[in-house]
Enzyme design. Structure first.
Site, PDB file in Angstrom:
ATOM      1  CD  GLU A  69      33.711  29.400  63.336  1.00 28.11           C
ATOM      2  OE1 GLU A  69      33.302  28.287  62.998  1.00 28.11           O
ATOM      3  OE2 GLU A  69      34.686  29.978  62.790  1.00 28.11           O
ATOM      4  N   PRO A  70      34.764  33.477  66.697  1.00 26.17           N
ATOM      5  CG  PRO A  70      36.720  32.932  67.887  1.00 26.17           C
ATOM      6  CD  PRO A  70      35.582  32.314  67.127  1.00 26.17           C
ATOM      7  N   GLY A 129      30.432  36.370  63.327  1.00 22.32           N
ATOM      8  CA  GLY A 129      29.257  36.632  64.148  1.00 22.32           C
ATOM      9  C   GLY A 129      28.056  36.810  63.239  1.00 22.32           C
ATOM     10  CB  SER A 130      26.462  39.827  61.751  1.00 21.30           C
ATOM     11  OG  SER A 130      26.016  40.411  62.957  1.00 21.30           O
ATOM     12  CD1 TRP A 188      29.848  35.733  69.965  1.00 22.11           C
ATOM     13  CD2 TRP A 188      30.174  36.242  72.116  1.00 22.11           C
ATOM     14  NE1 TRP A 188      30.717  36.803  70.018  1.00 22.11           N
ATOM     15  CE2 TRP A 188      30.936  37.129  71.324  1.00 22.11           C
ATOM     16  CE3 TRP A 188      30.230  36.355  73.503  1.00 22.11           C
ATOM     17  CZ2 TRP A 188      31.733  38.126  71.874  1.00 22.11           C
ATOM     18  CZ3 TRP A 188      31.033  37.354  74.050  1.00 22.11           C
ATOM     19  CH2 TRP A 188      31.753  38.227  73.234  1.00 22.11           C
ATOM     20  CB  THR A 221      23.432  30.456  75.244  1.00 21.06           C
ATOM     21  OG1 THR A 221      23.565  31.734  74.628  1.00 21.06           O
ATOM     22  CG2 THR A 221      22.548  30.597  76.469  1.00 21.06           C
ATOM     23  N   GLY A 270      13.418  56.041  90.168  1.00 16.53           N
ATOM     24  CA  GLY A 270      14.397  57.079  90.503  1.00 16.53           C
ATOM     25  C   GLY A 270      15.687  56.464  91.019  1.00 16.53           C
ATOM     26  CD  GLU A 279      17.934  32.700  68.848  1.00 16.22           C
ATOM     27  OE1 GLU A 279      17.167  32.642  67.875  1.00 16.22           O
ATOM     28  OE2 GLU A 279      17.792  32.016  69.880  1.00 16.22           O
ATOM     29  CB  THR A 290      22.682  42.808  65.753  1.00 15.43           C
ATOM     30  OG1 THR A 290      22.770  42.960  64.320  1.00 15.43           O
ATOM     31  CG2 THR A 290      23.980  42.222  66.289  1.00 15.43           C
TER      32      THR A 290
END
Length: 388
Positions: free
Chosen positions: A129-130, A133-134, A158, A160, A342, A366, A368
């Site tokens: 949710e806003p 998260g963690s 977030w 998916t 490069g 899923e 951090t």
């Protein structure tokens, strides 16, 4: 002693070959355009569905392919090798539906795993949710009983494949006083009244996989859509992640292998100072480290998949370790692949810059990699790491 335990079985090797053929023919040709246009990979979705690789984990009892955890890892790895966005189709279908598979009633499994297997719609997972998260236990989304129904209100962030998926496993608070034991899981359908979606996030990578907020505005669902007993949702969500972190490790291994493959081919062809740049020891050492680390990540991922399939007591450690290690390797290997090319590596004319951007998310979602290290440390301190 059989040597099979040291190698993929014939069946698993056949699965890898079959997925690679589909990925190279039907997914890879569209990967650059999907990224450039930030659009859902319809071609890949159709190809994966046609070959039964869209949700290979669904058991045969519910009409699925019945792939074990290692076979599912192989599917995701091979698709991610050419397009990480497309690999989120089988990965998130497992993430979203695994709570139903682990804890749902038989009726719920028959209904929703059956629909997923038949390709009637994908499955997404609504935990974050806003402001949660963690720290997922701090979620604010509520589910209140009303007669035989539940009424859900809240915002999930977030998510998916939100807006594309037909089905959503939603975690919501049913008893605010009980913290993690006051959270329950539910199946919500895209077509349920009161379900809507935010604008797609503008992301660094995995641009072909829409990430949106999910809004639940007095969404009324039947009582039998609860997954497991009331108050067991958070436990189910964490059990799910133990298994699905292995699929993130598979994505990481896949994108790292794709970048290494491209870097090797380029190094052999690119001429400087009158010879192939692959002849220079400095570059050889860089490539050697890339290959070594990809293989270490792959072995750890496959070992974790075995534990997922058996539901071993040390799965939590191995799932976290595989996800953390493989995603760190993916970021390092894709960054080094850009270095091998490069200035060309820094342009969108070549796929390694996309791979580098796509790899980054594997260190974040899923859980951090900082959270994975907390998980691993707790497991080690509790003495659960295997000593066999």
């Amino acid at each position: 002693m059989s040597t099979d335990m040291y190698a993929l079985s014939e069946e698993h090797r056949a699965i890898r070959e079959a997925v690679r053929a589909v990925a190279e023919a039907k997914v890879a040709p569209y990967a650059a355009a999907v990224d450039e246009e930030a659009r859902y990979p319809e071609e890949a979705a159709a190809a994966l569905l046609a070959s039964d690789f869209h949700a290979p984990h669904v058991p045969e009892a519910y009409g699925g392919a019945g792939a074990d955890a290692l076979a599912t890892v192989l599917v995701i790895e091979e698709v991610a090798r050419v397009c990480v966005s497309s690999s989120l189709i089988p990965a998130v279908n497992k993430l979203g539906s695994l709570p139903v598979q682990l804890a749902g009633s038989e009726e719920l499994k028959q209904t929703y795993l059956g629909r997923l297997a038949r390709g009637e719609g994908g499955f997404s997972y609504c935990l974050s949710e806003p402001d949660a998260g963690s720290d997922a236990v701090s979620m604010k989304t509520r589910a209140v009983r009303d007669g035989d129904d539940w009424v859900l209100d809240g915002v999930k962030r977030w998510i998916t494949n939100a807006g594309v998926s037909e089905y959503y496993t939603v975690l919501a608070v049913t008893d605010p006083e009980s913290r993690s034991r006051g959270i329950s899981a539910f199946v919500v359908e895209k077509s349920d009244e009161g379900v809507s979606f935010g604008a797609p996030e503008k992301k660094l990578g995995i641009k072909g996989s829409p990430t949106r907020e999910v809004y639940l505005d007095r969404v009324r669902i039947p009582g039998d859509r609860i997954i497991g007993a009331e108050g067991t949702g958070f436990e189910t969500a964490m059990r799910t992640l133990d298994h699905t972190r292995v699929t993130i490790a598979a994505q990481a291994v896949g994108v790292a292998q794709g970048a290494l493959d491209f870097a090797l081919g380029y190094a052999k062809e690119r001429q400087q100072f009158g010879k192939s740049i692959a002849d220079f020891q400095g570059l050889q050492f860089l490539l050697a480290d890339m290959g070594m680390k990809v293989e270490a990540a792959r072995q750890m991922t496959y070992a974790a998949a075995g534990r997922s399939e058996r539901n071993d007591p040390d799965l939590t450690f191995f799932g976290a370790a595989a996800k953390c290690f493989a995603s760190d390797v993916a970021m390092e290997v894709t960054t080094n692949a850009v270095q091998v090319l490069g200035g060309y590596g820094y342009t969108r004319d070549y796929p390694v810059e996309r791979m580098m951007r796509d790899a980054k998310i594997t260190q974040i979602y899923e859980g951090t990699n900082q959270v994975q290290r907390i998980v691993m440390a707790r497991q080690l301190l509790a003495g659960v790491q295997s000593t066999l």
